[in-house]
Each structure stands twice: as C-alpha cells, then as structure tokens.
Motif scaffolding. Structure first.
Motif, PDB file in Angstrom:
ATOM      1  N   LEU A 137       0.826  -1.192   0.000  1.00  0.00           N
ATOM      2  CA  LEU A 137       0.000   0.000   0.000  1.00  0.00           C
ATOM      3  C   LEU A 137       0.867   1.251   0.000  1.00  0.00           C
ATOM      4  O   LEU A 137       1.976   1.253   0.521  1.00  0.00           O
ATOM      5  N   LEU A 138       0.339   2.327  -0.585  1.00  0.00           N
ATOM      6  CA  LEU A 138       1.057   3.591  -0.673  1.00  0.00           C
ATOM      7  C   LEU A 138       0.416   4.616   0.248  1.00  0.00           C
ATOM      8  O   LEU A 138      -0.806   4.733   0.311  1.00  0.00           O
ATOM      9  N   VAL A 139       1.263   5.379   0.954  1.00  0.00           N
ATOM     10  CA  VAL A 139       0.797   6.389   1.898  1.00  0.00           C
ATOM     11  C   VAL A 139       1.626   7.651   1.722  1.00  0.00           C
ATOM     12  O   VAL A 139       2.845   7.585   1.575  1.00  0.00           O
ATOM     13  N   ASN A 140       0.957   8.797   1.719  1.00  0.00           N
ATOM     14  CA  ASN A 140       1.609  10.099   1.742  1.00  0.00           C
ATOM     15  C   ASN A 140       0.661  11.028   2.486  1.00  0.00           C
ATOM     16  O   ASN A 140      -0.427  11.309   1.999  1.00  0.00           O
ATOM     17  N   PRO A 141       1.045  11.496   3.683  1.00  0.00           N
ATOM     18  CA  PRO A 141       0.111  12.302   4.472  1.00  0.00           C
ATOM     19  C   PRO A 141      -0.261  13.632   3.828  1.00  0.00           C
ATOM     20  O   PRO A 141      -1.245  14.241   4.207  1.00  0.00           O
ATOM     21  N   PHE A 142       0.503  14.087   2.827  1.00  0.00           N
ATOM     22  CA  PHE A 142       0.203  15.352   2.170  1.00  0.00           C
ATOM     23  C   PHE A 142      -0.505  15.166   0.829  1.00  0.00           C
ATOM     24  O   PHE A 142      -0.591  16.102   0.049  1.00  0.00           O
ATOM     25  N   TYR A 143      -1.005  13.988   0.573  1.00  0.00           N
ATOM     26  CA  TYR A 143      -1.669  13.731  -0.708  1.00  0.00           C
ATOM     27  C   TYR A 143      -2.876  12.835  -0.484  1.00  0.00           C
ATOM     28  O   TYR A 143      -2.819  11.866   0.276  1.00  0.00           O
ATOM     29  N   HIS A 144      -3.957  13.177  -1.138  1.00  0.00           N
ATOM     30  CA  HIS A 144      -5.104  12.284  -1.232  1.00  0.00           C
ATOM     31  C   HIS A 144      -5.761  12.560  -2.576  1.00  0.00           C
ATOM     32  O   HIS A 144      -5.964  13.715  -2.937  1.00  0.00           O
ATOM     33  N   PRO A 145      -6.082  11.536  -3.336  1.00  0.00           N
ATOM     34  CA  PRO A 145      -6.595  11.759  -4.687  1.00  0.00           C
ATOM     35  C   PRO A 145      -7.958  12.448  -4.737  1.00  0.00           C
ATOM     36  O   PRO A 145      -8.314  13.031  -5.758  1.00  0.00           O
ATOM     37  N   ARG A 146      -8.735  12.418  -3.649  1.00  0.00           N
ATOM     38  CA  ARG A 146     -10.073  13.004  -3.680  1.00  0.00           C
ATOM     39  C   ARG A 146     -10.255  14.216  -2.773  1.00  0.00           C
ATOM     40  O   ARG A 146     -11.272  14.867  -2.822  1.00  0.00           O
ATOM     41  N   ARG A 147      -9.289  14.516  -1.921  1.00  0.00           N
ATOM     42  CA  ARG A 147      -9.430  15.634  -0.995  1.00  0.00           C
ATOM     43  C   ARG A 147      -8.073  16.298  -0.798  1.00  0.00           C
ATOM     44  O   ARG A 147      -7.108  15.638  -0.450  1.00  0.00           O
ATOM     45  N   PRO A 148      -8.006  17.617  -0.983  1.00  0.00           N
ATOM     46  CA  PRO A 148      -6.718  18.278  -0.750  1.00  0.00           C
ATOM     47  C   PRO A 148      -6.380  18.308   0.731  1.00  0.00           C
ATOM     48  O   PRO A 148      -7.256  18.455   1.583  1.00  0.00           O
ATOM     49  N   VAL A 149      -5.113  18.149   1.031  1.00  0.00           N
ATOM     50  CA  VAL A 149      -4.633  18.280   2.400  1.00  0.00           C
ATOM     51  C   VAL A 149      -4.418  19.770   2.650  1.00  0.00           C
ATOM     52  O   VAL A 149      -3.883  20.485   1.807  1.00  0.00           O
ATOM     53  N   VAL A 150      -4.858  20.256   3.819  1.00  0.00           N
ATOM     54  CA  VAL A 150      -4.783  21.675   4.150  1.00  0.00           C
ATOM     55  C   VAL A 150      -3.721  21.881   5.236  1.00  0.00           C
ATOM     56  O   VAL A 150      -3.770  21.221   6.273  1.00  0.00           O
ATOM     57  N   VAL A 151      -2.758  22.765   4.959  1.00  0.00           N
ATOM     58  CA  VAL A 151      -1.655  22.999   5.889  1.00  0.00           C
ATOM     59  C   VAL A 151      -1.454  24.490   6.140  1.00  0.00           C
ATOM     60  O   VAL A 151      -1.912  25.337   5.373  1.00  0.00           O
ATOM     61  N   ARG A 152      -0.749  24.779   7.211  1.00  0.00           N
ATOM     62  CA  ARG A 152      -0.304  26.140   7.544  1.00  0.00           C
ATOM     63  C   ARG A 152       1.172  26.024   7.868  1.00  0.00           C
ATOM     64  O   ARG A 152       1.561  25.191   8.691  1.00  0.00           O
ATOM     65  N   ILE A 153       2.009  26.830   7.224  1.00  0.00           N
ATOM     66  CA  ILE A 153       3.441  26.834   7.495  1.00  0.00           C
ATOM     67  C   ILE A 153       3.746  28.035   8.383  1.00  0.00           C
ATOM     68  O   ILE A 153       3.409  29.168   8.045  1.00  0.00           O
ATOM     69  N   VAL A 154       4.362  27.765   9.526  1.00  0.00           N
ATOM     70  CA  VAL A 154       4.682  28.806  10.496  1.00  0.00           C
ATOM     71  C   VAL A 154       6.193  28.919  10.602  1.00  0.00           C
ATOM     72  O   VAL A 154       6.870  27.916  10.813  1.00  0.00           O
ATOM     73  N   GLY A 155       6.711  30.120  10.442  1.00  0.00           N
ATOM     74  CA  GLY A 155       8.142  30.313  10.626  1.00  0.00           C
ATOM     75  C   GLY A 155       8.736  31.292   9.649  1.00  0.00           C
ATOM     76  O   GLY A 155       8.038  31.931   8.873  1.00  0.00           O
ATOM     77  N   ARG A 156      10.033  31.369   9.693  1.00  0.00           N
ATOM     78  CA  ARG A 156      10.769  32.296   8.842  1.00  0.00           C
ATOM     79  C   ARG A 156      10.746  31.827   7.401  1.00  0.00           C
ATOM     80  O   ARG A 156      10.542  30.649   7.114  1.00  0.00           O
ATOM     81  N   GLU A 157      11.012  32.748   6.499  1.00  0.00           N
ATOM     82  CA  GLU A 157      11.007  32.441   5.066  1.00  0.00           C
ATOM     83  C   GLU A 157      12.028  31.364   4.719  1.00  0.00           C
ATOM     84  O   GLU A 157      11.736  30.456   3.974  1.00  0.00           O
ATOM     85  N   GLN A 158      13.209  31.423   5.261  1.00  0.00           N
ATOM     86  CA  GLN A 158      14.246  30.446   4.923  1.00  0.00           C
ATOM     87  C   GLN A 158      14.793  29.817   6.193  1.00  0.00           C
ATOM     88  O   GLN A 158      15.503  30.465   6.941  1.00  0.00           O
ATOM     89  N   ALA A 159      14.442  28.581   6.429  1.00  0.00           N
ATOM     90  CA  ALA A 159      15.022  27.846   7.552  1.00  0.00           C
ATOM     91  C   ALA A 159      16.317  27.208   7.062  1.00  0.00           C
ATOM     92  O   ALA A 159      16.406  26.781   5.919  1.00  0.00           O
ATOM     93  N   SER A 160      17.316  27.156   7.902  1.00  0.00           N
ATOM     94  CA  SER A 160      18.625  26.660   7.473  1.00  0.00           C
ATOM     95  C   SER A 160      18.560  25.205   7.021  1.00  0.00           C
ATOM     96  O   SER A 160      17.994  24.365   7.692  1.00  0.00           O
ATOM     97  N   GLY A 161      19.114  24.945   5.845  1.00  0.00           N
ATOM     98  CA  GLY A 161      19.215  23.584   5.347  1.00  0.00           C
ATOM     99  C   GLY A 161      17.916  22.973   4.842  1.00  0.00           C
ATOM    100  O   GLY A 161      17.843  21.779   4.641  1.00  0.00           O
ATOM    101  N   THR A 162      16.879  23.778   4.655  1.00  0.00           N
ATOM    102  CA  THR A 162      15.598  23.245   4.200  1.00  0.00           C
ATOM    103  C   THR A 162      15.083  24.073   3.037  1.00  0.00           C
ATOM    104  O   THR A 162      15.709  25.037   2.609  1.00  0.00           O
ATOM    105  N   LEU A 163      13.915  23.712   2.561  1.00  0.00           N
ATOM    106  CA  LEU A 163      13.260  24.511   1.530  1.00  0.00           C
ATOM    107  C   LEU A 163      12.837  25.853   2.108  1.00  0.00           C
ATOM    108  O   LEU A 163      12.532  25.956   3.289  1.00  0.00           O
ATOM    109  N   SER A 164      12.752  26.852   1.259  1.00  0.00           N
ATOM    110  CA  SER A 164      12.164  28.111   1.707  1.00  0.00           C
ATOM    111  C   SER A 164      10.651  27.894   1.825  1.00  0.00           C
ATOM    112  O   SER A 164      10.105  26.935   1.274  1.00  0.00           O
ATOM    113  N   LYS A 165       9.971  28.781   2.534  1.00  0.00           N
ATOM    114  CA  LYS A 165       8.518  28.668   2.645  1.00  0.00           C
ATOM    115  C   LYS A 165       7.875  28.742   1.261  1.00  0.00           C
ATOM    116  O   LYS A 165       6.938  28.007   0.971  1.00  0.00           O
ATOM    117  N   THR A 166       8.414  29.609   0.403  1.00  0.00           N
ATOM    118  CA  THR A 166       7.876  29.755  -0.950  1.00  0.00           C
ATOM    119  C   THR A 166       7.994  28.439  -1.719  1.00  0.00           C
ATOM    120  O   THR A 166       7.049  28.012  -2.392  1.00  0.00           O
TER     121      THR A 166
END
Length: 168
Positions: free
Chosen positions: A103-132
């Motif tokens: 079985l396949l699982v991805n908590p940020f994906y569902h084929p019939r319902r969009p996952v809704v998130v809020r990103i809290v923090g600075r624009e660029q966290a060190s060593g990660t993706l930017s918020k954009t």
C-alpha cells in the motif's frame, strides 16, 4: 548541539516509521508491479489522480489493528494517466523488498481531498526549503496552504527555527 542532533535523528526515524500509523492517514494506492531489480516500482496512481514527478510515498502493508507498517519509500519519476513509475529510494530492511500489493501512503496527498496545511516560521530555515518552495510543492500535489490557522487544517508545519515556540 550533539544532543539536539541525536534528538533530530530519533525524531526523523520516529516520523518515518510511525507517521503512517495514525488513523487520519490512509492508503491512497498500491504497488502493482515492482521491477525485478527491486529498484523500480509501478504504482496504481497516475496523472488522473494528480500524481506528479517527485512525489514520495511510503510503501508498506497492513499490520495489527489495520495500521500500515512502512517497508520503504518510493519517489515518482514518470507519470502516465493511470499509473506512475517510481524509484525505490529507501528500504527499511534490505531483506524485505517492496512487492505487488504493498500500500502507498503520503500524508500530504489524497486523490479526492486536498490536504490543508499552515506553514509557520521564517522564510528560509537553514538547510531546508524556503517557505515559498514548500508552498509551491504542496500546491503542485493538490494541497492547500492557509495563511491562518483554521478549523479545516490537517497539519501545521513549523520551520526548524520555530521548534519549541508557539505559533503566531
């Protein structure tokens, strides 16, 4: 700093193994034909379900009480209308391969319902993706990013710099 590094490794390991055991997370598809080399798998999900190149899924099987136990991670490298080709990027145990019917699982994906998130923090966290960049990737797979905390949120994502702080 060494303790923080060890805690981060332990947290990452916990998330990788335990995240998909929560009741909110359910399987969204399955592996239907792994290649003989065990490095490629074909998935029963395609562009009709909003799958895009670069998406990652945990692959596993149902364990006790219906929870899904991770066997590894696959990353989509080609997408067709009714299927996708993926590379096996990680196996939890090299002796237990990803097989047909996993079985396949991805908590940020569902084929019939969009996952809704809020990103809290600075624009660029060190060593990660930017918020954009994070917003762009979440929206590319059909997710919705909110500017405020709302009752329909599935996840609140904190940047590294905000761990331990209360969200604004």
């Amino acid at each position: 700093n060494l303790d923080i590094g060890r805690l981060q490794v332990a947290l990452d390991e916990f998330k990788r193994k335990e995240l998909i055991n929560f009741a909110r997370i359910s399987e969204v598809g399955e592996v239907y034909r792994p290649a003989a080399d065990a490095k490629t798998a074909y998935l029963k999900l395609g562009s009709r379900e909003g799958v895009v190149v670069g998406m990652r899924f945990h692959a596993g099987n149902k364990g006790l009480h219906g929870t899904i136990t991770s066997k590894g991670v696959v990353e989509v490298r080609a997408v067709f209308p009714e299927m996708a080709e993926a590379t096996v990027t990680h196996l939890d145990n090299e002796r237990i391969p990803i097989v047909t019917g996993d079985l396949l699982v991805n908590p940020f994906y569902h084929p019939r319902r969009p996952v809704v998130v809020r990103i809290v923090g600075r624009e660029q966290a060190s060593g990660t993706l930017s918020k954009t960049e994070a917003v762009s990737r979440i929206e590319a797979i059909g997710g919705v990013v909110r500017a405020r905390i709302t009752p329909d949120l599935d996840f609140v994502i904190l940047t590294d710099e905000n761990l331990g702080e209360a969200p604004p």
